[in-house]
Design a protein around this motif. Structure first.
Motif, PDB file in Angstrom:
ATOM      1  N   LYS A   1     -41.765  76.922  10.960  1.00 49.42           N
ATOM      2  CA  LYS A   1     -40.378  76.910  10.492  1.00 49.42           C
ATOM      3  C   LYS A   1     -39.655  78.115  11.066  1.00 49.42           C
ATOM      4  O   LYS A   1     -40.008  79.264  10.763  1.00 49.42           O
ATOM      5  CB  LYS A   1     -40.326  76.943   8.955  1.00 49.42           C
ATOM      6  CG  LYS A   1     -38.905  76.970   8.394  1.00 49.42           C
ATOM      7  CD  LYS A   1     -38.918  77.034   6.876  1.00 49.42           C
ATOM      8  CE  LYS A   1     -37.502  77.097   6.311  1.00 49.42           C
ATOM      9  NZ  LYS A   1     -37.500  77.212   4.822  1.00 49.42           N
ATOM     10  N   ASN A   2     -38.679  77.856  11.910  1.00 45.44           N
ATOM     11  CA  ASN A   2     -37.873  78.914  12.519  1.00 45.44           C
ATOM     12  C   ASN A   2     -38.746  79.978  13.189  1.00 45.44           C
ATOM     13  O   ASN A   2     -38.491  81.183  13.064  1.00 45.44           O
ATOM     14  CB  ASN A   2     -36.959  79.558  11.475  1.00 45.44           C
ATOM     15  CG  ASN A   2     -35.970  78.569  10.892  1.00 45.44           C
ATOM     16  OD1 ASN A   2     -35.513  77.659  11.581  1.00 45.44           O
ATOM     17  ND2 ASN A   2     -35.642  78.730   9.618  1.00 45.44           N
TER      18      ASN A   2
ATOM     19  N   TYR B   1     -44.601  70.481   3.149  1.00 48.43           N
ATOM     20  CA  TYR B   1     -43.688  70.499   4.283  1.00 48.43           C
ATOM     21  C   TYR B   1     -43.842  69.221   5.097  1.00 48.43           C
ATOM     22  O   TYR B   1     -44.953  68.762   5.348  1.00 48.43           O
ATOM     23  CB  TYR B   1     -43.984  71.701   5.177  1.00 48.43           C
ATOM     24  CG  TYR B   1     -43.892  73.019   4.460  1.00 48.43           C
ATOM     25  CD1 TYR B   1     -42.674  73.687   4.346  1.00 48.43           C
ATOM     26  CD2 TYR B   1     -45.021  73.590   3.887  1.00 48.43           C
ATOM     27  CE1 TYR B   1     -42.580  74.887   3.672  1.00 48.43           C
ATOM     28  CE2 TYR B   1     -44.946  74.790   3.209  1.00 48.43           C
ATOM     29  CZ  TYR B   1     -43.723  75.447   3.101  1.00 48.43           C
ATOM     30  OH  TYR B   1     -43.636  76.633   2.431  1.00 48.43           O
TER      31      TYR B   1
ATOM     32  N   GLU C   1     -40.348  70.008   1.458  1.00 47.32           N
ATOM     33  CA  GLU C   1     -39.304  70.577   2.320  1.00 47.32           C
ATOM     34  C   GLU C   1     -39.365  69.945   3.708  1.00 47.32           C
ATOM     35  O   GLU C   1     -40.423  69.916   4.338  1.00 47.32           O
ATOM     36  CB  GLU C   1     -39.484  72.085   2.444  1.00 47.32           C
ATOM     37  CG  GLU C   1     -38.462  72.758   3.342  1.00 47.32           C
ATOM     38  CD  GLU C   1     -38.666  74.256   3.470  1.00 47.32           C
ATOM     39  OE1 GLU C   1     -37.999  74.864   4.335  1.00 47.32           O
ATOM     40  OE2 GLU C   1     -39.500  74.818   2.720  1.00 47.32           O
TER      41      GLU C   1
ATOM     42  N   SER D   1     -36.290  71.423  15.626  1.00 51.32           N
ATOM     43  CA  SER D   1     -36.113  72.546  16.542  1.00 51.32           C
ATOM     44  C   SER D   1     -37.029  72.419  17.754  1.00 51.32           C
ATOM     45  O   SER D   1     -38.256  72.440  17.611  1.00 51.32           O
ATOM     46  CB  SER D   1     -36.432  73.857  15.802  1.00 51.32           C
ATOM     47  OG  SER D   1     -36.601  74.926  16.695  1.00 51.32           O
TER      48      SER D   1
ATOM     49  N   LEU E   1     -38.772  70.213   7.466  1.00 49.95           N
ATOM     50  CA  LEU E   1     -38.655  71.321   8.402  1.00 49.95           C
ATOM     51  C   LEU E   1     -37.516  71.086   9.395  1.00 49.95           C
ATOM     52  O   LEU E   1     -37.166  69.942   9.684  1.00 49.95           O
ATOM     53  CB  LEU E   1     -39.979  71.500   9.146  1.00 49.95           C
ATOM     54  CG  LEU E   1     -41.158  71.890   8.245  1.00 49.95           C
ATOM     55  CD1 LEU E   1     -42.475  71.756   8.999  1.00 49.95           C
ATOM     56  CD2 LEU E   1     -40.990  73.304   7.714  1.00 49.95           C
ATOM     57  N   PRO E   2     -36.938  72.164   9.935  1.00 51.77           N
ATOM     58  CA  PRO E   2     -35.820  72.015  10.882  1.00 51.77           C
ATOM     59  C   PRO E   2     -36.242  71.250  12.139  1.00 51.77           C
ATOM     60  O   PRO E   2     -37.385  71.338  12.584  1.00 51.77           O
ATOM     61  CB  PRO E   2     -35.466  73.469  11.236  1.00 51.77           C
ATOM     62  CG  PRO E   2     -36.025  74.295  10.122  1.00 51.77           C
ATOM     63  CD  PRO E   2     -37.251  73.578   9.653  1.00 51.77           C
TER      64      PRO E   2
ATOM     65  N   THR F   1     -43.124  66.814  17.480  1.00 50.57           N
ATOM     66  CA  THR F   1     -42.928  66.424  16.092  1.00 50.57           C
ATOM     67  C   THR F   1     -42.871  64.903  15.952  1.00 50.57           C
ATOM     68  O   THR F   1     -43.414  64.341  15.006  1.00 50.57           O
ATOM     69  CB  THR F   1     -41.633  67.041  15.532  1.00 50.57           C
ATOM     70  OG1 THR F   1     -41.795  68.461  15.477  1.00 50.57           O
ATOM     71  CG2 THR F   1     -41.340  66.530  14.132  1.00 50.57           C
TER      72      THR F   1
ATOM     73  N   SER G   1     -42.569  67.495   8.771  1.00 48.83           N
ATOM     74  CA  SER G   1     -41.910  67.766  10.044  1.00 48.83           C
ATOM     75  C   SER G   1     -40.859  66.715  10.371  1.00 48.83           C
ATOM     76  O   SER G   1     -40.035  66.921  11.263  1.00 48.83           O
ATOM     77  CB  SER G   1     -42.943  67.847  11.172  1.00 48.83           C
ATOM     78  OG  SER G   1     -43.681  66.636  11.270  1.00 48.83           O
TER      79      SER G   1
ATOM     80  N   ASP H   1     -39.409  75.352  17.799  1.00 50.20           N
ATOM     81  CA  ASP H   1     -40.543  75.200  16.877  1.00 50.20           C
ATOM     82  C   ASP H   1     -41.570  74.219  17.433  1.00 50.20           C
ATOM     83  O   ASP H   1     -42.778  74.398  17.248  1.00 50.20           O
ATOM     84  CB  ASP H   1     -40.049  74.714  15.505  1.00 50.20           C
ATOM     85  CG  ASP H   1     -39.432  75.834  14.676  1.00 50.20           C
ATOM     86  OD1 ASP H   1     -39.482  77.002  15.117  1.00 50.20           O
ATOM     87  OD2 ASP H   1     -38.902  75.539  13.589  1.00 50.20           O
TER      88      ASP H   1
ATOM     89  N   ILE I   1     -47.972  74.538  10.253  1.00 47.46           N
ATOM     90  CA  ILE I   1     -46.591  74.410   9.801  1.00 47.46           C
ATOM     91  C   ILE I   1     -45.751  75.484  10.504  1.00 47.46           C
ATOM     92  O   ILE I   1     -46.099  76.661  10.470  1.00 47.46           O
ATOM     93  CB  ILE I   1     -46.491  74.587   8.270  1.00 47.46           C
ATOM     94  CG1 ILE I   1     -47.345  73.548   7.558  1.00 47.46           C
ATOM     95  CG2 ILE I   1     -45.029  74.481   7.823  1.00 47.46           C
ATOM     96  CD1 ILE I   1     -46.996  72.110   7.876  1.00 47.46           C
TER      97      ILE I   1
END
Length: 224
Positions: free
Chosen positions: A177-178, A80, A108, A113, A110-111, A162, A82, A116, A175
């Motif tokens: 996520k949402n 993941y 991946e 946010s 991460l969003p 982030t 950020s 978050d 980590i």
């Protein structure tokens, strides 16, 4: 009791991420002709070079997690990021290693946010201000302290942590996520793992916590 070694900022991503490697064979192609592979000597050499390259990523932080594996002569990156730049930087760092034919970048992103980020800040402080867990952070303290001299307040950092993460070595990676939290990294014993999980669960705003910390010396941490 085992203790974590002293690490400089240049070497912190290497152990912080554990960087566990394995030889992978996706089920979808498991029955096709075997992919060409390296010799055992080359595999070990390439694994060490991948570790070194990923360990040199200056933008790898406590809020990221990267692992890698091999399929044939392809390096498979997972984990993941950020920030999107970390995903591309990781691939660029390893693709030039002699013997590697391609990079399958499955990291991946991460969003982006603010919520978050608030949870990251909360979980960070719950874990790293806990006396038993302070040894896993080179700064030995709170998020504000981890920002270094002139560091901004926790309240301000919660809105953009982030892009400006805490500095220094962190053995426990966070980590988010949402609203869902996962903990990765290596700790000394099962007690510390359990305490980290409880601290993360107590952070306001966290919907769930998946405690994937590895205990140092366990079969999993040795790649068995």
């Amino acid at each position: 009791m085992n203790t974590l070694p002293h690490l400089t900022r240049r070497t912190l991503p290497l152990l912080a991420a554990a960087l566990i490697f394995s030889v992978t064979a996706p089920a979808a192609i498991a029955q096709t002709a075997p992919a060409p592979t390296w010799s055992q000597e080359d595999t070990l050499r390439i694994a060490k070079e991948v570790q070194k390259k990923l360990g040199g990523l200056t933008n790898y932080s406590v809020f990221d997690w990267i692992t890698f594996g091999f399929h044939g002569k392809t390096v498979v990156l997972r984990g993941y990021a950020s920030r999107p730049i970390l995903k591309s930087d990781a691939a660029n760092a390893v693709k030039g290693i002699a013997g590697i034919e391609s990079v399958d970048n499955q990291i991946e992103v991460l969003p982006n946010s603010p919520n978050d980020d608030r949870i990251r800040a909360a979980v960070y402080n719950r874990i790293y201000t806990q006396a038993t867990l302070a040894k896993y952070n080179a700064n030995q303290g709170s998020l504000a302290r981890a920002m270094g001299p002139g560091g901004r307040s926790v309240a301000l950092m919660a809105g953009g942590i982030t892009n400006d993460p805490p500095i220094g070595f962190h053995a426990i990676h966070i980590i988010v996520k949402n609203g869902n939290v996962a903990l990765y990294g290596v700790v000394n014993n099962e007690t510390d793992k359990a305490i980290a999980g409880m601290q993360a669960n107590s952070a306001p705003g966290a919907f769930s916590v998946d405690n994937d910390l590895i205990v140092q010396g366990s079969a999993k941490s040795q790649g068995k």
